[in-house]
Write an enzyme that holds these catalytic residues in place. Structure first.
Site, PDB file in Angstrom:
ATOM      1  CB  CYS A 157      -0.747  -2.419  -0.458  1.00 21.82           C
ATOM      2  SG  CYS A 157       0.427  -1.642   0.667  1.00 21.82           S
ATOM      3  NE  ARG A 177       3.361  -4.841  -0.723  1.00 18.68           N
ATOM      4  CZ  ARG A 177       3.554  -4.240   0.441  1.00 18.68           C
ATOM      5  NH1 ARG A 177       3.549  -4.937   1.550  1.00 18.68           N
ATOM      6  NH2 ARG A 177       3.754  -2.931   0.490  1.00 18.68           N
TER       7      ARG A 177
END
Length: 276
Positions: A157, A177
């Site tokens: 992430c 992200r």
């Protein structure tokens, strides 16, 4: 109120007022009972924190300061992908039968690469450049390795950090992200604020700005009643951050090297469910 509280409130209000629901899609995340976990999201949040002014931990609800540092050290210092090296259970749902999360997070940082100056993994390359080439515009990490994605328990992430020295100050920009705002937003902010403090100290620098860029900033459907309670709390002033100033080697830091003075926070009695 603390700057972090103010930013968190503005982010959540923006998502709730201007966000987009994904209820019309067949989404990947599921709740523990198998129900699809839908979200309302905003694309492209950018938040700036001046680490020289205050430590960016929220007081609207407790952020587990020591646990988030433990995970940070697991990734950046131990460069581990085995949950047995963690002192919490936050990665249990993504671990395989051997207790690893595959070729993810710390694994990627620990892989060595060849450079003109020698062989380094990503962390040691950053440490080398901050001391030897601080004006470089190439001081960064990237763990979103497409070649290894199929062997990761979870795609990264928070996947890339760019470090930049301005004068005698170390700035950091985290690219993420995806962000579960209620569960993990301030957790990640605190982690990378601490990392910036660590790298600055061992490189003979002062801390500057931490910039957090989130592509998909979302709130889960089952989190909204809990978020409503959190946002009704009256924020406290930010605590004072302390770090062991005697440490000059990045690998000598432990969770006990950090503390918060006068960390006041509101208690949330309900457990926040996590979508998998």
């Amino acid at each position: 109120m603390s700057i972090a509280d103010n930013i968190f409130i503005e982010n959540c209000q923006d998502i709730l007022q201007n966000g987009s629901w994904d209820t019309g899609y067949d989404v990947r995340p599921r709740w523990e009972d198998g129900t699809p976990a839908h979200t309302i999201k905003k694309f492209g949040l950018v938040n700036r924190y001046d680490l020289a002014k205050e430590f960016p931990i929220i007081t609207l609800r407790r952020t587990a300061f020591k646990s988030c540092i433990d995970e940070l050290l697991w990734i950046w210092q131990k460069k581990s992908n085995n949950i047995k090296d963690l002192n919490s259970h936050i990665w249990d749902a993504w671990a395989d039968e051997n207790g690893t999360i595959g070729k993810a997070y710390g694994y990627q940082l620990g892989v060595k690469h060849h450079y003109a100056e020698g062989e380094f993994d990503q962390v040691d390359r950053i440490l080398f450049d901050l001391k030897n080439n601080p004006t470089s515009r190439r001081i960064l990490s990237n763990i979103y390795n497409h070649h290894d994605l199929s062997e990761m328990g979870l795609y990264p992430c928070a996947y890339s950090v760019t470090f930049n020295v301005t004068g005698n100050k170390l700035n950091a920009l985290l690219n993420q992200r995806s962000q579960d705002m209620l569960v993990a937003n301030n957790w990640n902010v605190c982690q990378y604020a601490v990392l910036t403090h660590m790298l600055a100290q061992v490189s003979g620098l002062q801390v500057g700005e931490f910039v957090h860029v989130v592509a998909d900033a979302h709130l889960y459907d089952r989190h909204l009643p809990l978020l409503e309670k959190v946002l009704k709390n009256e924020p406290y002033p930010a605590p004072i951050f302390h770090m062991d100033e005697s440490i000059t080697n990045f690998y000598d830091f432990t969770t006990d090297s950090f503390s918060l003075e006068n960390y006041q926070f509101h208690t949330l009695e309900e457990k926040i469910p996590v979508a998998i």
